[in-house]
Design a protein around this motif. Structure first.
Motif, PDB file in Angstrom:
ATOM      1  N   ILE A 155      22.012   8.548 -96.446  1.00 11.38           N
ATOM      2  CA  ILE A 155      21.155   7.429 -96.861  1.00 11.38           C
ATOM      3  C   ILE A 155      20.435   6.558 -95.774  1.00 11.38           C
ATOM      4  O   ILE A 155      19.265   6.552 -95.772  1.00 11.38           O
ATOM      5  CB  ILE A 155      21.905   6.543 -97.814  1.00 11.38           C
ATOM      6  N   VAL A 156      21.451   6.296 -94.892  1.00  8.82           N
ATOM      7  CA  VAL A 156      20.691   5.359 -93.867  1.00  8.82           C
ATOM      8  C   VAL A 156      19.976   6.052 -92.822  1.00  8.82           C
ATOM      9  O   VAL A 156      19.156   5.402 -92.029  1.00  8.82           O
ATOM     10  CB  VAL A 156      21.785   4.697 -93.108  1.00  8.82           C
ATOM     11  N   GLU A 157      20.087   7.580 -92.705  1.00  9.36           N
ATOM     12  CA  GLU A 157      19.027   8.149 -91.898  1.00  9.36           C
ATOM     13  C   GLU A 157      17.637   8.309 -92.308  1.00  9.36           C
ATOM     14  O   GLU A 157      16.938   8.733 -91.741  1.00  9.36           O
ATOM     15  CB  GLU A 157      19.648   9.588 -91.592  1.00  9.36           C
ATOM     16  N   SER A 158      17.403   8.014 -93.811  1.00  6.14           N
ATOM     17  CA  SER A 158      16.405   8.033 -94.410  1.00  6.14           C
ATOM     18  C   SER A 158      15.571   6.895 -94.855  1.00  6.14           C
ATOM     19  O   SER A 158      14.508   6.909 -94.991  1.00  6.14           O
ATOM     20  CB  SER A 158      16.500   9.050 -95.729  1.00  6.14           C
ATOM     21  N   THR A 159      16.525   5.860 -95.118  1.00  7.45           N
ATOM     22  CA  THR A 159      15.931   4.567 -95.483  1.00  7.45           C
ATOM     23  C   THR A 159      17.045   3.410 -95.395  1.00  7.45           C
ATOM     24  O   THR A 159      18.107   3.787 -94.793  1.00  7.45           O
ATOM     25  CB  THR A 159      15.702   4.628 -97.217  1.00  7.45           C
ATOM     26  N   GLU A 160      16.468   2.217 -95.546  1.00 10.66           N
ATOM     27  CA  GLU A 160      17.490   1.085 -95.013  1.00 10.66           C
ATOM     28  C   GLU A 160      17.632   0.266 -96.255  1.00 10.66           C
ATOM     29  O   GLU A 160      16.725  -0.592 -96.193  1.00 10.66           O
ATOM     30  CB  GLU A 160      17.178   0.446 -93.829  1.00 10.66           C
ATOM     31  N   PRO A 161      18.462   0.501 -97.508  1.00 12.76           N
ATOM     32  CA  PRO A 161      18.694  -0.620 -98.247  1.00 12.76           C
ATOM     33  C   PRO A 161      19.392  -1.881 -97.608  1.00 12.76           C
ATOM     34  O   PRO A 161      19.800  -1.850 -96.526  1.00 12.76           O
ATOM     35  CB  PRO A 161      19.666   0.115 -99.254  1.00 12.76           C
ATOM     36  N   ASP A 162      19.174  -2.903 -98.517  1.00  9.02           N
ATOM     37  CA  ASP A 162      20.000  -4.319 -97.894  1.00  9.02           C
ATOM     38  C   ASP A 162      21.472  -3.898 -97.803  1.00  9.02           C
ATOM     39  O   ASP A 162      22.030  -4.580 -96.818  1.00  9.02           O
ATOM     40  CB  ASP A 162      19.438  -5.209 -98.656  1.00  9.02           C
ATOM     41  N   TYR A 163      21.980  -3.461 -98.955  1.00  6.76           N
ATOM     42  CA  TYR A 163      23.359  -3.162 -99.125  1.00  6.76           C
ATOM     43  C   TYR A 163      23.793  -1.600 -99.682  1.00  6.76           C
ATOM     44  O   TYR A 163      22.876  -1.064-100.198  1.00  6.76           O
ATOM     45  CB  TYR A 163      24.042  -4.255 -99.721  1.00  6.76           C
ATOM     46  N   ILE A 164      24.921  -1.344 -99.064  1.00  6.62           N
ATOM     47  CA  ILE A 164      25.612  -0.135 -99.552  1.00  6.62           C
ATOM     48  C   ILE A 164      26.737  -0.945-100.303  1.00  6.62           C
ATOM     49  O   ILE A 164      27.427  -1.597 -99.807  1.00  6.62           O
ATOM     50  CB  ILE A 164      26.192   0.847 -98.337  1.00  6.62           C
ATOM     51  N   LYS A 165      26.772  -0.505-101.692  1.00  8.38           N
ATOM     52  CA  LYS A 165      27.666  -1.013-102.679  1.00  8.38           C
ATOM     53  C   LYS A 165      29.138  -0.049-102.911  1.00  8.38           C
ATOM     54  O   LYS A 165      28.488   1.183-103.269  1.00  8.38           O
ATOM     55  CB  LYS A 165      27.141  -1.600-103.573  1.00  8.38           C
ATOM     56  N   THR A 166      30.065  -0.360-102.946  1.00  5.66           N
ATOM     57  CA  THR A 166      31.184   0.684-103.107  1.00  5.66           C
ATOM     58  C   THR A 166      31.311   1.415-104.543  1.00  5.66           C
ATOM     59  O   THR A 166      31.239   2.482-104.523  1.00  5.66           O
ATOM     60  CB  THR A 166      32.760  -0.051-102.786  1.00  5.66           C
ATOM     61  N   SER A 167      30.995   0.478-105.389  1.00  4.00           N
ATOM     62  CA  SER A 167      31.468   1.231-106.872  1.00  4.00           C
ATOM     63  C   SER A 167      30.762   0.476-107.988  1.00  4.00           C
ATOM     64  O   SER A 167      30.502  -0.676-107.901  1.00  4.00           O
ATOM     65  CB  SER A 167      32.994   1.119-106.935  1.00  4.00           C
ATOM     66  N   THR A 168      30.660   0.924-108.894  1.00  2.00           N
ATOM     67  CA  THR A 168      30.187   0.393-110.381  1.00  2.00           C
ATOM     68  C   THR A 168      31.311  -0.499-110.984  1.00  2.00           C
ATOM     69  O   THR A 168      31.325  -1.377-111.917  1.00  2.00           O
ATOM     70  CB  THR A 168      29.874   1.174-111.291  1.00  2.00           C
ATOM     71  N   GLY A 169      32.493  -0.039-110.643  1.00  2.00           N
ATOM     72  CA  GLY A 169      33.877  -0.507-111.420  1.00  2.00           C
ATOM     73  C   GLY A 169      34.127   0.565-112.387  1.00  2.00           C
ATOM     74  O   GLY A 169      35.120   0.397-113.212  1.00  2.00           O
ATOM     75  N   PHE A 170      33.310   1.456-112.863  1.00  2.00           N
ATOM     76  CA  PHE A 170      33.430   2.645-113.784  1.00  2.00           C
ATOM     77  C   PHE A 170      34.145   3.938-113.048  1.00  2.00           C
ATOM     78  O   PHE A 170      34.052   4.883-113.864  1.00  2.00           O
ATOM     79  CB  PHE A 170      32.277   2.873-114.538  1.00  2.00           C
TER      80      PHE A 170
END
Length: 239
Positions: A155-170
């Motif tokens: 992900i981070v080699e291709s783009t830069e989201p503001d955050y990586i989030k661990t889980s949906t909770g599902f």
């Protein structure tokens, strides 16, 4: 993973904990009363943001000026990319301040990493152009440590989201300390840690649990029980 430093579970003030909490109200049976209570909590506790379904976002936008986010592709992420892009565009039009986006993990599991990353890149670009925060949910509880490392790196080699989030909770388990430690390590190895944050979510219910996750690298805590976290933290850390 072995910790390299001693942690102080009571290092934060309750206001500091609250200011880093995203309150998720995402159950399909959530009512108008629940939404109004959540907004009251958002404002009274000075939480970071309220994360809602698209339907609740539409209702909430006229009720508060505080941060409102919404989920896209929730909860499993296997919608078509075209459908998910349209959903994100609709959420922007509805007044979302942030998007918590469920990436299509099945693509990564099938070895189609380029498709997986391209979907994320498209959504990240749309959010950036609209001046919205974008959090990419990788569903760490469903991944081996090796695959989690590979996914975050791709992900981070291709783009830069503001955050990586661990889980949906599902996911198949709750978020654990190792998930946050590993994501933090990858972001540091890729030299993007100063630009990409971490949101820990999924089964976080206690104040000390939130405090430890924050000290290990999380920037935001996602939870459906913010008052429980704050009250339990007050109780545990009362001087």
């Amino acid at each position: 993973m072995k910790l390299s430093r001693q942690l102080d579970p009571c290092i934060f003030s309750t206001s500091e904990i609250a200011a880093r909490i995203d309150h998720a109200v995402l159950r399909p049976w959530s009512t108008r009363d629940e939404l109004e209570r959540a907004i009251e909590e958002l404002e009274r506790l000075n939480l970071r943001c309220l994360i809602l379904s698209p339907t609740l976002l539409y209702e909430a936008r006229s009720l508060t000026r505080k941060c409102l986010g919404a989920v896209a592709g929730f909860p499993y992420g296997y919608h078509t990319v075209e459908a998910k892009i349209k959903e994100v565009e609709d959420l922007i039009a509805m007044g979302a301040d942030e998007i918590d986006f469920v990436a299509n993990l099945q693509l990564a599991l099938l070895g189609k990493m380029n498709q997986y990353v391209n979907e994320i890149k498209a959504v990240t670009t749309i959010c950036r152009d609209a001046n919205l925060k974008c959090k990419i949910i990788v569903e760490a509880p469903a991944l081996s440590p090796l695959l989690l490392q590979k996914v975050v790196a791709a992900i981070v080699e291709s783009t830069e989201p503001d955050y990586i989030k661990t889980s949906t909770g599902f996911g198949p388990r709750h978020t654990i300390l190792d998930d946050v430690i590993l994501i933090d390590r990858v972001l540091r190895e890729k030299n993007v840690r100063s630009r990409i944050g971490i949101k820990a979510a999924g089964g976080i219910r206690q104040g000390l649990q939130a405090s430890i996750l924050l000290q290990l690298g999380a920037d935001i805590i996602g939870t459906s029980t913010p008052s429980k976290i704050i009250e339990s933290y007050k109780e545990a850390c009362a001087k």
